[in-house]
Design a protein around this motif. Structure first.
Motif, PDB file in Angstrom:
ATOM      1  N   TRP A   1     -55.636 -14.540  81.403  1.00  0.00           N
ATOM      2  CA  TRP A   1     -56.612 -13.394  81.547  1.00  0.00           C
ATOM      3  C   TRP A   1     -56.420 -12.332  82.294  1.00  0.00           C
ATOM      4  N   ALA A   2     -56.091 -12.914  83.688  1.00  0.00           N
ATOM      5  CA  ALA A   2     -55.958 -11.860  85.033  1.00  0.00           C
ATOM      6  C   ALA A   2     -54.721 -11.283  84.574  1.00  0.00           C
ATOM      7  N   PHE A   3     -53.706 -11.745  84.421  1.00  0.00           N
ATOM      8  CA  PHE A   3     -52.549 -10.965  84.322  1.00  0.00           C
ATOM      9  C   PHE A   3     -52.472  -9.849  83.299  1.00  0.00           C
ATOM     10  N   THR A   4     -53.035 -10.313  82.088  1.00  0.00           N
ATOM     11  CA  THR A   4     -53.158  -9.461  80.793  1.00  0.00           C
ATOM     12  C   THR A   4     -54.393  -8.212  81.314  1.00  0.00           C
ATOM     13  N   ILE A   5     -55.387  -8.642  81.865  1.00  0.00           N
ATOM     14  CA  ILE A   5     -56.183  -7.460  82.077  1.00  0.00           C
ATOM     15  C   ILE A   5     -55.692  -6.385  83.039  1.00  0.00           C
ATOM     16  N   LYS A   6     -54.844  -6.916  84.038  1.00  0.00           N
ATOM     17  CA  LYS A   6     -54.207  -6.185  85.074  1.00  0.00           C
ATOM     18  C   LYS A   6     -53.222  -5.419  84.605  1.00  0.00           C
ATOM     19  N   THR A   7     -52.461  -5.874  83.567  1.00  0.00           N
ATOM     20  CA  THR A   7     -51.474  -5.113  82.799  1.00  0.00           C
ATOM     21  C   THR A   7     -51.875  -4.259  81.911  1.00  0.00           C
ATOM     22  N   VAL A   8     -53.104  -4.214  81.019  1.00  0.00           N
ATOM     23  CA  VAL A   8     -53.694  -3.576  80.471  1.00  0.00           C
ATOM     24  C   VAL A   8     -54.062  -2.037  81.177  1.00  0.00           C
ATOM     25  N   ILE A   9     -54.686  -2.503  82.470  1.00  0.00           N
ATOM     26  CA  ILE A   9     -55.061  -1.494  83.228  1.00  0.00           C
ATOM     27  C   ILE A   9     -54.007  -0.559  83.753  1.00  0.00           C
ATOM     28  N   ALA A  10     -52.780  -1.277  84.116  1.00  0.00           N
ATOM     29  CA  ALA A  10     -51.563  -0.444  84.473  1.00  0.00           C
ATOM     30  C   ALA A  10     -51.098   0.315  83.679  1.00  0.00           C
ATOM     31  N   VAL A  11     -50.873  -0.092  82.284  1.00  0.00           N
ATOM     32  CA  VAL A  11     -50.499   0.606  81.304  1.00  0.00           C
ATOM     33  C   VAL A  11     -51.209   1.829  81.004  1.00  0.00           C
ATOM     34  N   SER A  12     -52.673   1.927  80.959  1.00  0.00           N
ATOM     35  CA  SER A  12     -53.402   2.773  80.714  1.00  0.00           C
ATOM     36  C   SER A  12     -53.403   3.981  81.655  1.00  0.00           C
ATOM     37  N   LEU A  13     -53.433   3.379  82.915  1.00  0.00           N
ATOM     38  CA  LEU A  13     -53.438   4.402  84.122  1.00  0.00           C
ATOM     39  C   LEU A  13     -51.931   4.875  83.999  1.00  0.00           C
ATOM     40  N   THR A  14     -51.109   4.314  83.926  1.00  0.00           N
ATOM     41  CA  THR A  14     -49.614   5.099  83.698  1.00  0.00           C
ATOM     42  C   THR A  14     -49.733   5.854  82.823  1.00  0.00           C
ATOM     43  N   SER A  15     -50.305   5.622  81.474  1.00  0.00           N
ATOM     44  CA  SER A  15     -50.332   6.718  80.405  1.00  0.00           C
ATOM     45  C   SER A  15     -50.977   7.827  80.346  1.00  0.00           C
ATOM     46  N   LEU A  16     -52.223   7.848  81.202  1.00  0.00           N
ATOM     47  CA  LEU A  16     -52.934   8.799  81.570  1.00  0.00           C
ATOM     48  C   LEU A  16     -52.300   9.666  82.472  1.00  0.00           C
ATOM     49  N   ILE A  17     -51.966   9.163  83.660  1.00  0.00           N
ATOM     50  CA  ILE A  17     -50.961   9.834  84.779  1.00  0.00           C
ATOM     51  C   ILE A  17     -50.017  10.715  84.240  1.00  0.00           C
ATOM     52  N   THR A  18     -49.245  10.117  83.180  1.00  0.00           N
ATOM     53  CA  THR A  18     -48.158  10.780  82.659  1.00  0.00           C
ATOM     54  C   THR A  18     -48.655  11.963  81.843  1.00  0.00           C
ATOM     55  N   GLU A  19     -49.596  11.911  81.304  1.00  0.00           N
ATOM     56  CA  GLU A  19     -50.218  13.076  80.196  1.00  0.00           C
ATOM     57  C   GLU A  19     -50.719  14.039  81.077  1.00  0.00           C
ATOM     58  N   PHE A  20     -51.061  13.704  82.296  1.00  0.00           N
ATOM     59  CA  PHE A  20     -52.094  14.800  83.062  1.00  0.00           C
ATOM     60  C   PHE A  20     -51.066  15.300  84.135  1.00  0.00           C
ATOM     61  N   GLN A  21     -50.090  14.640  84.484  1.00  0.00           N
ATOM     62  CA  GLN A  21     -49.025  15.064  85.580  1.00  0.00           C
ATOM     63  C   GLN A  21     -48.539  16.497  85.457  1.00  0.00           C
ATOM     64  N   PRO A  22     -48.237  16.711  84.269  1.00  0.00           N
ATOM     65  CA  PRO A  22     -47.532  17.987  84.192  1.00  0.00           C
ATOM     66  C   PRO A  22     -48.481  19.279  84.524  1.00  0.00           C
ATOM     67  N   HIS A  23     -49.775  18.924  84.609  1.00  0.00           N
ATOM     68  CA  HIS A  23     -50.763  20.122  85.045  1.00  0.00           C
ATOM     69  C   HIS A  23     -50.876  20.232  86.479  1.00  0.00           C
ATOM     70  N   PHE A  24     -50.049  19.100  87.308  1.00  0.00           N
ATOM     71  CA  PHE A  24     -49.985  19.240  88.568  1.00  0.00           C
ATOM     72  C   PHE A  24     -48.858  19.099  89.240  1.00  0.00           C
ATOM     73  N   VAL A  25     -47.693  18.897  88.464  1.00  0.00           N
ATOM     74  CA  VAL A  25     -46.109  18.898  88.933  1.00  0.00           C
ATOM     75  C   VAL A  25     -45.465  19.644  88.042  1.00  0.00           C
ATOM     76  N   ARG A  26     -44.888  20.592  88.293  1.00  0.00           N
ATOM     77  CA  ARG A  26     -44.201  21.479  87.326  1.00  0.00           C
ATOM     78  C   ARG A  26     -42.659  21.593  87.991  1.00  0.00           C
ATOM     79  N   ILE A  27     -41.636  21.160  87.016  1.00  0.00           N
ATOM     80  CA  ILE A  27     -40.279  21.184  87.368  1.00  0.00           C
ATOM     81  C   ILE A  27     -39.566  22.141  86.534  1.00  0.00           C
ATOM     82  N   GLU A  28     -39.094  23.198  87.367  1.00  0.00           N
ATOM     83  CA  GLU A  28     -38.434  24.138  86.421  1.00  0.00           C
ATOM     84  C   GLU A  28     -36.980  23.749  86.294  1.00  0.00           C
TER      85      GLU A  28
END
Length: 211
Positions: A87-114
């Motif tokens: 359970w511990a590994f699974t819960i932390k993995t779900v959190i990590a995947v969710s965080l990475t997905s959210l940050i990846t979606e919102f990151q272009p609003h803060f970091v723009r590469i031309e």
């Protein structure tokens, strides 16, 4: 002096468990680093390794959010993680995947590469993803997908996690020819090799004994 070194973990011969606060900062920092690597790859049109690569291919084919695909593709691997790694590994993995997905979606609003060079990006993103995954592995988590299988096989059979991921990545990158030009696929291969060599060299149980 020796007492201080043992207290803070230097040269400690016995495993030391991470506190919940240490796990929280480790998951967040590692997810941030991994998300930056994924954002760089997306900006260059590259295909990432593992389930992220599958999500990138589906994203390029349909235009649907990468974060959504990344979350959905990882669901079957959560079942493996729960059955084999607890359970511990699974819960932390779900959190990590969710965080990475959210940050990846919102990151272009803060970091723009031309302007970005695909080959240089592949190397840099491979290193960033390697650091992100290494941090997660050391806090008993992963970015889901093949990472879950890789951790399980290394702990159960001693097969290096980096080699497991590299084998899967070859299949993903072969599929990338359907959505990207040959040079971009070549750059993606370089990124995958950099990432997996980084993990193969650095992810060793005898070099890190915190739990």
């Amino acid at each position: 002096m020796d007492g201080d070194k043992r207290r803070y973990g230097f040269w400690n011969p016995t495993p030391t468990r991470h506190t919940p606060l240490e796990d929280a900062q480790g998951l967040f920092a590692s997810s941030m680093i991994a998300a930056l690597g994924l954002a760089l790859m997306s900006s260059a049109g590259l295909v990432a390794s593992g389930t992220a690569g599958v999500a990138f291919i589906l994203h390029y084919l349909t235009g649907v959010s990468f974060g959504l695909y990344y979350t959905v593709v990882n669901i079957p691997f959560y079942i493996l993680a729960l059955k084999r790694l607890g359970w511990a590994f699974t819960i932390k993995t779900v959190i990590a995947v969710s965080l990475t997905s959210l940050i990846t979606e919102f990151q272009p609003h803060f970091v723009r590469i031309e302007s970005i060079d695909p080959m240089w990006t592949a190397v840099l993103a491979g290193i960033l993803l390697g650091f992100g995954l290494l941090g997660l592995y050391r806090h008993r988590a992963s970015l889901g997908g093949v990472g879950v299988l890789a951790v399980y096989l290394q702990e159960r059979f001693g097969i290096r996690a980096g080699l497991v991921q590299l084998a899967f990545d070859l299949f993903v990158l072969a599929a990338a020819f359907f959505v990207a030009a040959p040079f971009i696929v070549l750059c993606s291969v370089v990124g995958a090799v950099v990432l997996n060599l980084f993990l193969t060299i650095n992810h060793r149980a005898d070099r890190y004994i915190a739990m």
